[in-house]
Write a protein that holds these residues in place. Structure first.
Motif, short mmCIF file in Angstrom:
data_model
loop_
_atom_site.label_atom_id
_atom_site.label_comp_id
_atom_site.label_asym_id
_atom_site.label_seq_id
_atom_site.Cartn_x
_atom_site.Cartn_y
_atom_site.Cartn_z
N MET A 288 0.84 -1.19 0.00
CA MET A 288 0.00 0.00 0.00
C MET A 288 0.89 1.25 0.00
SD MET A 288 -1.85 2.48 2.08
CE MET A 288 -1.36 2.04 3.71
N ASN A 289 0.60 2.16 -0.91
CA ASN A 289 1.37 3.41 -0.85
C ASN A 289 0.49 4.60 -0.50
OD1 ASN A 289 0.61 4.96 -3.26
ND2 ASN A 289 1.38 3.16 -4.35
N ILE A 290 1.17 5.57 0.10
CA ILE A 290 0.49 6.77 0.56
C ILE A 290 0.88 7.92 -0.35
CG2 ILE A 290 0.83 8.50 2.35
CD1 ILE A 290 -0.10 6.80 4.24
N LYS A 291 -0.10 8.69 -0.79
CA LYS A 291 0.23 9.78 -1.69
C LYS A 291 -0.45 11.07 -1.24
CE LYS A 291 1.19 10.39 -6.44
NZ LYS A 291 0.85 11.04 -7.49
N LEU B 163 -9.91 -1.84 5.57
CA LEU B 163 -9.74 -1.69 4.11
C LEU B 163 -8.87 -2.81 3.54
CD1 LEU B 163 -9.28 2.18 4.06
CD2 LEU B 163 -11.21 0.90 3.08
N LYS B 164 -7.88 -3.22 4.32
CA LYS B 164 -6.98 -4.29 3.87
C LYS B 164 -7.75 -5.60 3.65
CE LYS B 164 -2.54 -6.35 4.77
NZ LYS B 164 -1.35 -6.44 5.59
N ALA B 165 -8.74 -5.81 4.50
CA ALA B 165 -9.53 -7.04 4.41
C ALA B 165 -10.64 -6.95 3.36
CB ALA B 165 -10.12 -7.35 5.78
N SER B 166 -10.83 -5.75 2.79
CA SER B 166 -11.92 -5.54 1.83
C SER B 166 -11.45 -5.78 0.39
CB SER B 166 -12.42 -4.09 1.92
OG SER B 166 -11.49 -3.23 1.27
N ASN B 167 -12.32 -5.52 -0.56
CA ASN B 167 -11.89 -5.60 -1.96
C ASN B 167 -11.83 -4.22 -2.61
OD1 ASN B 167 -11.31 -8.37 -2.37
ND2 ASN B 167 -13.49 -8.75 -2.02
N TYR B 168 -11.84 -3.19 -1.78
CA TYR B 168 -11.63 -1.83 -2.31
C TYR B 168 -10.17 -1.68 -2.67
CZ TYR B 168 -16.13 -0.95 -0.08
OH TYR B 168 -17.44 -1.01 0.31
N THR B 169 -9.89 -0.80 -3.63
CA THR B 169 -8.48 -0.63 -4.01
C THR B 169 -7.89 0.69 -3.52
OG1 THR B 169 -9.05 0.36 -6.14
CG2 THR B 169 -8.75 -2.04 -6.11
N SER B 170 -8.77 1.68 -3.22
CA SER B 170 -8.21 2.97 -2.82
C SER B 170 -9.10 3.68 -1.80
CB SER B 170 -8.06 3.87 -4.05
OG SER B 170 -9.32 4.08 -4.64
N ALA B 171 -8.48 4.59 -1.06
CA ALA B 171 -9.22 5.41 -0.10
C ALA B 171 -8.61 6.79 -0.05
CB ALA B 171 -9.17 4.78 1.28
N LYS B 172 -9.39 7.76 0.45
CA LYS B 172 -8.85 9.11 0.62
C LYS B 172 -9.21 9.61 2.02
CE LYS B 172 -12.86 11.04 -1.84
NZ LYS B 172 -13.34 12.02 -2.82
N PHE C 175 -1.17 -1.02 8.52
CA PHE C 175 -1.38 -1.89 7.36
C PHE C 175 -0.47 -3.12 7.39
CE2 PHE C 175 -1.00 -3.05 2.82
CZ PHE C 175 -2.34 -3.05 2.46
N TYR C 176 0.62 -3.01 8.17
CA TYR C 176 1.66 -4.05 8.17
C TYR C 176 1.14 -5.40 8.66
CZ TYR C 176 5.82 -6.65 9.62
OH TYR C 176 6.78 -7.62 9.79
N SER C 177 1.55 -6.46 7.97
CA SER C 177 1.37 -7.81 8.53
C SER C 177 2.55 -8.65 8.06
CB SER C 177 0.05 -8.42 8.08
OG SER C 177 0.03 -8.51 6.68
N PHE C 178 2.82 -9.71 8.77
CA PHE C 178 4.00 -10.54 8.49
C PHE C 178 3.54 -11.92 8.06
CE2 PHE C 178 7.49 -13.35 9.96
CZ PHE C 178 8.53 -12.80 9.22
N LYS D 133 3.75 -18.07 6.10
CA LYS D 133 2.42 -18.63 5.77
C LYS D 133 2.49 -19.27 4.38
CE LYS D 133 -0.21 -17.08 9.24
NZ LYS D 133 -0.85 -17.99 10.19
N SER D 134 1.98 -20.48 4.26
CA SER D 134 2.06 -21.12 2.94
C SER D 134 1.04 -20.51 1.97
CB SER D 134 1.84 -22.63 3.07
OG SER D 134 0.59 -22.87 3.65
N LYS D 135 -0.07 -20.02 2.53
CA LYS D 135 -1.04 -19.34 1.66
C LYS D 135 -1.07 -17.86 2.01
CE LYS D 135 -4.17 -23.21 0.92
NZ LYS D 135 -3.76 -24.08 2.04
N LYS D 136 -0.56 -17.04 1.12
CA LYS D 136 -0.57 -15.59 1.38
C LYS D 136 -1.92 -15.04 0.96
CE LYS D 136 4.20 -15.82 1.19
NZ LYS D 136 4.83 -16.38 2.35
N GLU D 137 -2.35 -14.02 1.67
CA GLU D 137 -3.62 -13.38 1.30
C GLU D 137 -3.35 -11.97 0.80
OE1 GLU D 137 -6.34 -13.72 4.60
OE2 GLU D 137 -5.96 -15.87 4.68
N PRO D 138 -3.11 -11.82 -0.50
CA PRO D 138 -2.80 -10.48 -1.02
C PRO D 138 -4.01 -9.56 -0.88
CG PRO D 138 -3.06 -12.04 -2.82
CD PRO D 138 -3.18 -12.82 -1.56
N SER D 139 -3.74 -8.29 -0.63
CA SER D 139 -4.84 -7.35 -0.44
C SER D 139 -5.07 -6.56 -1.72
CB SER D 139 -4.49 -6.41 0.70
OG SER D 139 -5.42 -5.37 0.74
N ALA D 140 -6.35 -6.30 -2.01
CA ALA D 140 -6.69 -5.50 -3.19
C ALA D 140 -6.39 -4.03 -2.92
CB ALA D 140 -8.18 -5.67 -3.51
#
Ligand code: BES
Ligand code: ZN
Ligand code: ZN
Length: 482
Positions: free
Chosen positions: A1-4, A80-89, A109-112, A116-123
């Motif tokens: 996730m990047n912050i702008k 938001l990380k657990a959702s399927n949204y891609t952006s927020a303001k 937002f950080y998680s380690f 884990k053998s199955k990664k859960e990428p966030s949208a």
């Protein structure tokens, strides 16, 4: 996730969700007051409600201050990380709370998931910060942008430390930590020099060698430095890098041993600070010295009753092999002072369980002789987002380190004041001229937790980076004023 940061009002930013922080009194005036009421939203701290149809994520804050914003932003970004949204303001909530907002978003937002053998990428990918304040006024863009960029660098430094500390002892041994430091140095234009067993022997660092002797992964002293042109100050940072602390022959109990991969958190903090300082291009020369060793057992392990010769000539009676961090630091501190004449010397260590007993698990224990430094660190603690408290040395506790057979003992003879006696042990390895320039930070409590707190998830927190950079920035702004 990047912050702008975007130099535009909130309404002109295109994003899936708008994050809004509300206190109880702001809730009363909210456009969606009735809807929020129906949803049971009372704006209590960390309460969140997502109004999907409206594209709004409401977060409750008890008061409009740094701690509340950091914590609520953490909850928002996790949702938001657990959702399927891609952006927020998000709008601003007064410029003074902006660093805390960035902390909540980036650190929350950080998680380690390395193991884990199955990664859960966030949208969820983008978080846009507007220069519009929550009340509709517009804040000055340039300083805000600088603040946001600076703080993101610091937070990424924190996350870098978290990754290292969370990495298992099988993957980070002392030689592996040296490789990681070399890599960081290469990527950031830093210098890195590593002393192996032979070099440590030649330097007379027999305390550190004794601690690491029973491990198959031999000790390393790592010196990483950032040397900008015309630095305004020179600072040496020393880190305890026990890649694992089993306790040695004074073996830890099974439950206390779990999580001792975090005994390298001081060393990792030093690396994270160097990463951030170099990315921020601060005009300060920073030297990191890491004493890396693994405290294990075998037929050749160092023992209670041994007497060790340290680098500065002081002899130490070992009465407990689990008080190993101070032995490693003794030699590393002596080496750091031999190599570099610094304006300041700080050490970071998960040194004592006693520090947690004294201050609780969330607070860094700071020790040293300089009241000026203690005041400076106390002052920057709140804006840094870390908790710091001073533990005072005294002559009565110092006596507890007396040894009948050597110059000093590695543990106090009485069970109380253990964090302070550990700090006073280190004082034996600070040169006379450096006493007022030295600070010892015991991060045993806040460096690692199996219970999430504030903007920290399970595990490593990256303790040390934020308060040190905050202090450095304050130091530089003072220098500007002169
Ligand atoms: N690494 C530990 C300190 C520690 C304990 C850090 C718990 C984080 C959580 C250190 O090496 C240690 O074992 N210290 C002993 C000192 C004692 C033997 C005087 C301790 O705190 O029990
Ligand atoms: Zn120990
Ligand atoms: Zn330890």
């Amino acid at each position: 996730m990047n912050i702008k940061f975007l130099d535009t009002p909130l309404a002109s930013i295109d994003a899936d969700i708008t994050v809004i922080f509300l206190t109880e009194s702001l809730l009363k005036d909210s456009t969606h007051h009735e809807l929020l009421n129906k949803a049971g939203f009372k704006a209590t701290q960390d309460q969140i409600v997502l109004l999907h149809e409206k594209g709004l994520l409401y977060c409750g804050i008890e008061k409009l201050n740094r701690d509340a914003i950091r914590s609520a932003a953490t909850q928002a970004v996790r949702c938001l990380k657990a959702s399927n949204y891609t952006s927020a303001k998000v709008a601003q909530y007064f410029a003074k709370n902006t660093p805390a907002l960035v902390d909540g978003l980036v650190l929350g937002f950080y998680s380690f998931d390395t193991y884990k053998s199955k990664k859960e990428p966030s949208a969820f990918q983008h978080c846009y910060l507007s220069h519009e304040n929550f009340d509709g006024t517009l804040l000055e863009s340039a300083p805000l942008q600088e603040e946001i960029e600076q703080r993101s660098i610091v937070c990424h430094g924190v996350n870098y430390v978290r990754n290292l500390v969370n990495t298992i002892p099988n993957d980070i041994t002392p030689p592996a930590l040296a490789d990681i430091s070399q890599k960081l140095a290469q990527e950031h234009g830093l210098n890195c020099h590593v002393l192996d067993e032979q070099a440590l022997n030649a330097e007379g660092m027999h305390a550190m060698l004794a601690v690491g002797r029973a491990s198959v992964h031999k000790p390393r002293l790592i010196h990483v430095s950032y040397t900008p042109e015309n630095p305004q100050r020179v600072i040496s940072l020393v880190g305890k890098g026990l890649t694992y602390d089993s306790g040695g022959l004074s073996l830890k109990s099974p439950t206390s041993m779990v999580s001792m991969k975090m005994d390298k958190a001081g060393a990792c903090a030093v690396l994270g600070i160097l990463k951030a300082v170099s990315e921020l291009r601060l005009p300060i020369e920073v030297h990191g010295f890491i004493g890396a060793a693994e405290n294990m057992l075998n037929g050749d392990a160092y023992k209670p009753d041994d007497v060790l010769q340290t680098k500065n000539g002081t002899t130490v009676e070992v009465r407990n092999t689990d008080a190993e961090g101070r032995l490693v630091l003794a030699d590393t501190l002596a080496y750091a002072q031999q190599e570099v004449t610094a304006d300041y010397l700080f050490d970071y260590a998960t040194l004592t369980g006693a520090c947690m007993v004294a201050l609780g698990p969330y607070t860094v224990g700071m020790m040293g002789h300089s009241n000026t430094l203690k005041h400076q660190f106390a002052k920057i603690a709140a804006p840094s987002g870390e908790l710091l408290a001073s533990l005072p040395f005294n002559a009565h506790l110092k006596k507890l380190l007396k040894s009948d057979i050597a110059d000093i003992s590695n543990v106090g003879s009485k069970p109380y004041g253990g964090a302070i006696t550990a700090g006073m042990f280190l004082d034996n390895f600070i040169d006379k001229g450096m006493k007022q320039k030295w600070m010892h930070f015991d991060i045993a409590g806040p460096a690692y937790s199996e219970t999430p707190w504030d903007c920290h998830p399970y595990g490593a927190t990256g303790s040390g980076v934020r308060f040190t950079i905050e202090w450095m920035l304050a130091l530089l702004s003072q220098a500007d004023e002169v």
